[in-house]
Design a protein around this motif. Structure first.
Motif, short mmCIF file in Angstrom:
data_model
loop_
_atom_site.label_atom_id
_atom_site.label_comp_id
_atom_site.label_asym_id
_atom_site.label_seq_id
_atom_site.Cartn_x
_atom_site.Cartn_y
_atom_site.Cartn_z
N ARG A 111 0.84 -1.33 0.13
CA ARG A 111 -0.03 0.13 -0.10
C ARG A 111 0.98 1.23 0.09
N MET A 112 2.27 1.07 0.02
CA MET A 112 3.12 2.26 -0.17
C MET A 112 3.37 2.36 -1.63
N GLN A 113 3.07 1.63 -2.59
CA GLN A 113 3.51 1.83 -3.86
C GLN A 113 2.63 2.82 -4.82
N ASP A 114 3.37 3.75 -5.31
CA ASP A 114 2.76 4.68 -6.17
C ASP A 114 1.39 5.41 -5.76
N ARG A 115 1.64 5.97 -4.61
CA ARG A 115 0.73 6.55 -3.67
C ARG A 115 0.92 7.98 -3.31
N HIS A 116 0.05 8.72 -2.95
CA HIS A 116 0.16 10.13 -2.53
C HIS A 116 -0.57 9.94 -0.97
N ILE A 117 0.37 9.99 -0.12
CA ILE A 117 -0.26 9.72 1.39
C ILE A 117 -0.13 11.14 1.93
N ALA A 118 -1.05 11.32 2.74
CA ALA A 118 -1.25 12.84 3.47
C ALA A 118 -1.15 12.44 5.03
N GLY A 119 -0.22 13.13 6.00
CA GLY A 119 -0.28 13.07 7.20
C GLY A 119 -0.49 14.52 7.76
N ILE A 120 -1.35 14.53 9.05
CA ILE A 120 -1.43 15.75 9.75
C ILE A 120 -1.37 15.36 11.04
N ALA A 121 -0.05 15.97 11.54
CA ALA A 121 0.18 15.82 13.00
C ALA A 121 0.18 16.98 14.01
N ALA A 122 0.39 16.76 15.03
CA ALA A 122 0.51 17.84 16.11
C ALA A 122 1.23 17.45 17.29
N GLY A 123 2.31 18.49 17.59
CA GLY A 123 3.16 17.94 18.57
C GLY A 123 3.81 16.61 18.52
N SER A 124 3.78 15.87 19.74
CA SER A 124 4.29 14.62 19.60
C SER A 124 3.66 13.77 18.57
N GLY A 125 2.58 13.98 18.09
CA GLY A 125 1.91 13.11 17.07
C GLY A 125 2.97 12.79 15.90
N ILE A 126 3.91 13.58 15.84
CA ILE A 126 4.70 13.41 14.64
C ILE A 126 5.52 12.07 14.64
N THR A 127 5.61 11.54 15.60
CA THR A 127 6.32 10.14 15.68
C THR A 127 6.00 9.35 14.94
N PRO A 128 4.73 8.80 14.80
CA PRO A 128 4.41 7.59 13.78
C PRO A 128 4.61 8.12 12.38
N LEU A 129 4.34 9.58 12.11
CA LEU A 129 4.34 10.34 10.86
C LEU A 129 5.79 10.10 10.35
N MET A 130 6.57 10.19 11.29
CA MET A 130 8.38 10.10 10.76
C MET A 130 8.43 8.83 10.17
N ALA A 131 8.07 7.93 11.00
CA ALA A 131 8.19 6.49 10.29
C ALA A 131 7.56 6.13 9.23
N LEU A 132 6.35 6.59 8.93
CA LEU A 132 5.71 6.48 7.99
C LEU A 132 6.17 7.14 6.68
N ALA A 133 6.57 8.54 7.00
CA ALA A 133 6.97 9.21 5.92
C ALA A 133 8.32 8.93 5.14
N GLY A 134 9.15 8.52 6.07
CA GLY A 134 10.47 7.89 5.55
C GLY A 134 10.27 6.66 4.94
N SER A 135 9.41 5.94 5.42
CA SER A 135 9.03 4.51 4.72
C SER A 135 8.49 4.59 3.31
N VAL A 136 7.51 5.25 3.09
CA VAL A 136 6.67 5.48 2.01
C VAL A 136 7.57 6.04 0.81
N LEU A 137 8.44 7.06 1.29
CA LEU A 137 9.32 7.81 0.43
C LEU A 137 10.46 6.76 -0.17
N ALA A 138 10.87 6.03 0.79
CA ALA A 138 11.93 4.92 0.31
C ALA A 138 11.28 3.73 -0.47
N ALA A 139 10.19 3.42 -0.26
CA ALA A 139 9.43 2.26 -0.93
C ALA A 139 9.21 2.36 -2.03
N SER A 140 8.78 3.60 -2.78
CA SER A 140 8.74 3.93 -4.12
C SER A 140 9.00 5.01 -4.59
#
Ligand SMILES: Cc1cc2nc3c(=O)[nH]c(=O)nc-3n(C[C@H](O)[C@H](O)[C@H](O)COP(=O)(O)OP(=O)(O)OC[C@H]3O[C@@H](n4cnc5c(N)ncnc54)[C@H](O)[C@@H]3O)c2cc1C
Ligand code: FES
Length: 362
Positions: A111-140
């Motif tokens: 589900r990371m291939q050829d996708r546009h993913i959007a994240g909205i985070a506040a404060g410490s809510g960035i933590t899972p999105l750091m992992a997701l953004a790095g993974s999605v951009l590296a995966a495809s």
């Protein structure tokens, strides 16, 4: 899914992120690697004794998966017992109990291939999105990520440098928008609280919903709720909006009844709870009038039953209801599709029938 369990892991590094937050990296020994494999977006529960009290708290894994190490980012919550201790006392060489990773706020590599993913985070809510953004951009090489990250002021921004590095690495595929609620940025749209009006303007200009395949929201209850409602009004299907809450926003945290002593008296009307955990079936009775949770009762006979927040937020106590019926008080953790498949949060489930059977192993 393997059942979550605790292991004591050594702290390899504690790195300050802001004045109020640290990144804590644990070394995972070779023999435990399989247990700590995770998908970006998942979280672990940490367990420690602080001032003589056992505390368990969940923290999202903040880096794309990497063998031999896992990292969390902990932000000090004013007056918070665990986060105050962890941000000031934890040192490399200490060891604390870390549960194996959990959670459905994630994407698999397909589900990371050829996708546009959007994240909205506040404060410490960035933590899972750091992992997701790095993974999605590296995966495809054909996937892109748009991240809207809101904080009070620039000094509160966690992972400021790492986000800038990610932007340097993927200039065309990562769109990064820092919103500051108490500081002026050059763009008026990015200065001020994200309220409904600002959110709509952002969706109309920066982030048109019809260009996005999946949404990941992580922050305070009100912000997540606002984003979900507005996105739905823009026609985004619920199943494409994922969210993770760190708390329910209720003052004092809605802690469940875990640890609450319940005694079964002779002749009292009781319900029977049967549960399977690690292939072993156990049974416990609970007085109907005590309105006890399935988790509280189960812990009486098996102290290793998994749980963390006890407030219906983290999902660690999830089990499948095999027979009987329960009433769930709160649920901020299970997706509609998990509810349909019969999963319940045992910290929030109270028996409605004389016999309830749950399975922690599925
Ligand atoms: C799935 C998940 C992932 C998470 N990921 C992260 C993460 O990546 N990073 C992160 O920093 N956090 C994360 N959290 C939040 C984290 O688990 C803790 O809830 C947070 O660190 C606060 O814990 P604490 O022990 O410091 O605060 P607590 O002691 O639990 O207190 C929480 C707040 O309530 C207030 N409070 C406590 N008792 C009372 C009372 N009796 N009356 C009124 N107010 C009271 C405290 O002042 C504090 O502000 C996550 C939570 C979940 C469920
Ligand atoms: S222990 Fe967190 S949802 Fe039940």
């Amino acid at each position: 899914m393997a059942r979550a369990r605790f292991h004591s892991l050594p702290v390899a590094e504690v790195r300050p992120l802001t004045a109020a937050s640290v990144e804590v990296t644990f070394a995972v020994p070779d023999e435990l690697r399989g247990e700590y494999d995770y998908l970006p977006g998942q979280h672990v529960a940490l367990r420690a004794h602080v001032d003589g009290r056992e505390l368990r708290r969940s923290y999202s894994l903040c880096r794309p998966p990497e063998p031999g190490r896992i990292s969390v980012a902990i932000k000090r919550d004013l007056g918070g017992a665990f986060s105050t201790w962890a941000t000031s006392e934890l040192r490399p060489g200490d060891a604390i109990d870390v549960m194996s990773p959990q959670g459905t706020f994630t994407l698999d590599s397909e589900r990371m291939q050829d996708r546009h993913i959007a994240g909205i985070a506040a404060g410490s809510g960035i933590t899972p999105l750091m992992a997701l953004a790095g993974s999605v951009l590296a995966a495809s090489s054909t996937s892109s990520f748009t991240l809207v990250y809101t904080n009070r002021t620039a000094v509160d921004v966690m992972f400021l440098e790492e986000l800038a590095d990610l932007k340097d690495r993927y200039p065309a595929r990562l769109a990064l928008h820092h919103v500051l609620s108490r500081e002026q940025r050059s763009a008026p749209l990015l200065s001020g609280r994200i309220d409904e009006e600002r959110l709509r303007r952002m969706l109309d200009t920066l982030l048109p919903p019809d260009t996005v395949d999946e949404w990941f929201l992580c922050g305070p209850f009100e912000l997540v709720q606002l984003c979900r409602d507005v996105l739905e009004e823009y026609g985004v299907a619920r199943e494409r909006i994922h969210f993770e809450l760190f708390t329910t926003g209720e003052p004092g945290e809605p802690r469940g009844d875990v640890g609450h002593p319940v005694v079964v008296h002779e002749g009292e009307r009781t319900a029977e709870i049967e549960f399977r955990l690690d292939g072993l079936t156990s049974t416990v009775t609970t007085p109907v009038d005590a309105n006890e949770s399935v988790l509280n009762a189960a812990l009486r006979v098996r102290p290793d039953v998994p749980f963390a927040c006890t407030g219906g937020v983290c999902g660690t106590c999830r089990a499948r209801l095999v027979s009987g019926d329960v009433r769930m008080t709160e649920n901020y953790a299970l997706e509609p599709e998990e509810l349909e498949r019969g999963y319940v949060l045992t910290c929030q489930s109270h028996p409605l029938t004389d016999r309830v059977v749950v399975d922690y192993d599925v």
